[in-house]
Design a protein around this motif. Structure first.
Motif, mmCIF file in Angstrom:
data_model
loop_
_atom_site.group_PDB
_atom_site.id
_atom_site.type_symbol
_atom_site.label_atom_id
_atom_site.label_comp_id
_atom_site.label_asym_id
_atom_site.label_seq_id
_atom_site.Cartn_x
_atom_site.Cartn_y
_atom_site.Cartn_z
ATOM 1 N N SER A 86 83.116 21.582 51.169
ATOM 2 C CA SER A 86 82.089 21.783 52.189
ATOM 3 C C SER A 86 81.295 23.040 51.828
ATOM 4 O O SER A 86 81.697 23.811 50.957
ATOM 5 N N ILE A 87 80.193 23.255 52.502
ATOM 6 C CA ILE A 87 79.388 24.454 52.272
ATOM 7 C C ILE A 87 80.085 25.631 52.943
ATOM 8 O O ILE A 87 80.395 25.583 54.128
ATOM 9 N N ALA A 88 80.321 26.669 52.156
ATOM 10 C CA ALA A 88 81.009 27.863 52.656
ATOM 11 C C ALA A 88 79.997 28.965 52.967
ATOM 12 O O ALA A 88 78.870 28.957 52.456
ATOM 13 N N LYS A 89 80.429 29.913 53.764
ATOM 14 C CA LYS A 89 79.577 31.068 54.088
ATOM 15 C C LYS A 89 79.144 31.797 52.816
ATOM 16 O O LYS A 89 78.044 32.330 52.742
ATOM 17 N N ALA A 116 78.024 14.256 52.109
ATOM 18 C CA ALA A 116 76.742 14.870 51.745
ATOM 19 C C ALA A 116 76.319 15.815 52.864
ATOM 20 O O ALA A 116 76.333 15.447 54.037
ATOM 21 N N GLU A 117 75.986 17.057 52.491
ATOM 22 C CA GLU A 117 75.526 18.008 53.498
ATOM 23 C C GLU A 117 74.573 19.009 52.863
ATOM 24 O O GLU A 117 74.602 19.230 51.655
ATOM 25 N N PHE A 118 73.728 19.599 53.701
ATOM 26 C CA PHE A 118 72.785 20.598 53.208
ATOM 27 C C PHE A 118 72.599 21.670 54.261
ATOM 28 O O PHE A 118 72.872 21.474 55.437
ATOM 29 N N ARG A 119 72.123 22.829 53.788
ATOM 30 C CA ARG A 119 71.731 23.941 54.666
ATOM 31 C C ARG A 119 70.375 24.421 54.183
ATOM 32 O O ARG A 119 70.138 24.538 52.976
#
Length: 125
Positions: A86-89, A116-119
């Protein structure tokens, strides 16, 4: 897309390309495979793409380090490609630092992980 979103049209195009690559390749490849595939996809959609774009980090007017953003699109959006759980800090902090170092305002983290994820990050100088 919300009105007034900085580089909104371009980030929408990038996110569309991200899902195209994710849906075509799926999960499990190394980041470089996704970076290359996204570069091809965005180039075919009419974007100007630079891969492994160098970013110099300055301190007191001296270069103290150099990093490489995965992609720079249309000389205006920095993209960091991940293939993580996952996207981490830490990923978000890395992108914000790239924006600080370059003067660009908008960046995207695109994670080709199990989901699938984005920031989207915006930094005002």
């Amino acid at each position: 897309m919300p009105e007034g979103l900085i580089r909104g049209d371009l980030t929408d195009r990038i996110i569309h390309g991200f899902y195209h690559v994710y849906n075509s390749l799926g999960y499990g490849f190394l980041e470089k495979v996704y970076e290359n595939s996204l570069g091809i996809t965005l180039s075919k959609s009419g974007c100007t793409v630079k891969q492994q774009w160098p970013i110099a980090v300055m301190f007191e007017e001296e270069i103290v380090g150099e990093y490489f953003a995965d992609l720079l699109v249309n000389e205006s959006v920095i993209i960091e490609v991940k293939a993580a759980e996952s996207i981490a800090k830490e990923h978000e902090a890395q992108l914000v630092n790239y924006l600080k170092a370059t003067g660009y305002q908008v960046g995207l983290i695109l994670n080709f992980g199990p989901k699938a994820e984005f920031r989207r990050k915006v930094f005002s100088h």
